[in-house]
Design an enzyme around this catalytic site. Structure first.
Site, short mmCIF file in Angstrom:
data_model
loop_
_atom_site.label_atom_id
_atom_site.label_comp_id
_atom_site.label_asym_id
_atom_site.label_seq_id
_atom_site.Cartn_x
_atom_site.Cartn_y
_atom_site.Cartn_z
N ASP A 36 -0.47 -13.81 -0.67
CA ASP A 36 -0.17 -13.70 -2.11
C ASP A 36 -0.54 -14.98 -2.85
OD1 ASP A 36 0.73 -12.41 -4.38
OD2 ASP A 36 2.84 -12.89 -4.04
N ASN A 84 -0.67 -1.56 -5.47
CA ASN A 84 -1.74 -2.38 -6.07
C ASN A 84 -2.76 -1.55 -6.87
OD1 ASN A 84 -1.73 -4.78 -3.33
ND2 ASN A 84 -0.83 -4.99 -5.36
#
Ligand code: IPE
Ligand code: IPE
Ligand code: MG
Length: 259
Positions: A36, A84
């Protein structure tokens, strides 16, 4: 184990110092990573988000290379979640494009390192061309006996559990058993990760303290390590630091201190 690093680590470096502190008898068997912070890394440089994703490819290489040299049993990377898809279309297609290219360009090296590749997630929900690259990489490396590299793509932990329950119940029915017979083992055997050891260590980069629908079942007793480092800056030294931190932990699994 040290000899595996001889060609990439020079004797007086920070990496060498960290490596010398690692207890090879107590390595985690399975390390999972929530990669991330790519977007923030790019934004800090005034660049579009995809620039950060591209930079992250080098960090993936560092993780794969280090895991193979440490002879870890398994490493699992969270690359694209079922959530996502909510991102701008341009970012999603850029990520898919990158993924395809990465699979193609790294395959030879991954195979040479005796790494077994697999993708976990709803793979049928990815485009045909991405599925083709995944199938090729999976097939070519299928007999490799080294580190198992799982890449989570279109992956959701809740969806995985639902799917595993459906399969487990179907199996029970076929055996003429009732729903009360359903056990944890039945579910585990039907998870995408059925061929992997327990996740010992979960690493999340970019300082976020959350799971984001990753390996919900498998993380039950994993040690969690969060680093402020943004994923594109994550390198071998960061893996060593995570492992050293892991080795300081006392894992109790619900029991009491073993002293
Ligand atoms: C992680 O970086 C990569 C993916 C989720 C594909 P992000 O893109 O989430 O980066 P941040 O969190 O916005 O910085
Ligand atoms: C988790 O990161 C998903 C991957 C790393 C692929 P996100 O950036 O999507 O998670 P949130 O939105 O911060 O929870
Ligand atoms: Mg993020």
């Amino acid at each position: 184990m040290l000899k595996n690093f001889a060609e990439v680590i020079s004797p007086n470096s920070k990496d060498a110092e960290l490596l010398s502190q690692i207890d090879f008898a107590r390595l985690p068997q399975h390390v999972a990573v929530i990669m991330d912070g790519n977007g923030r890394w790019a934004r800090a440089r005034g660049k579009p988000r995809i620039f950060g994703h591209r930079a992250g490819a080098e960090s993936v290489r560092a993780i794969v290379d280090t895991s193979a040299r440490l002879e870890l049993k398994a490493v699992t990377l969270y690359a694209f979640s079922t959530e996502n898809w909510k991102r701008p279309q341009r970012e999603v297609s850029g990520l898919m494009q990158m993924l395809k290219r990465y699979l193609r360009s790294e395959l030879k090296e991954v195979h040479r390192r005796n790494i077994k590749f697999q993708a976990i997630g709803k793979i049928e929900g990815l485009s045909e061309d991405v599925q083709k690259e995944i199938a090729a990489a999976t097939e070519i490396t299928s007999k490799n006996a080294g580190t198992i590299l799982s890449v989570a793509l279109n992956y959701g932990g809740r969806a995985e559990i639902v799917e595993a329950c459906q399969k487990a119940v179907k199996n029970l029915r076929q055996k003429g058993k009732s729903i009360e017979d359903l056990s944890e083992t039945d579910i585990e055997e039907n998870l995408y990760t059925h061929n992997l050891p327990e996740v010992d260590l979960l690493i999340r980069t970019s300082g976020e303290y959350r799971i984001s629908n990753f390996l919900l079942w498998q993380l039950a007793y994993s040690e969690i390590y969060v680093t402020e480092t943004l994923f594109p800056d994550f390198r071998r030294k960061d893996i060593f630091e995570a492992i050293l931190d892991f080795q300081k932990r006392e894992r109790r699994f619900g029991g009491i201190a073993n002293k």
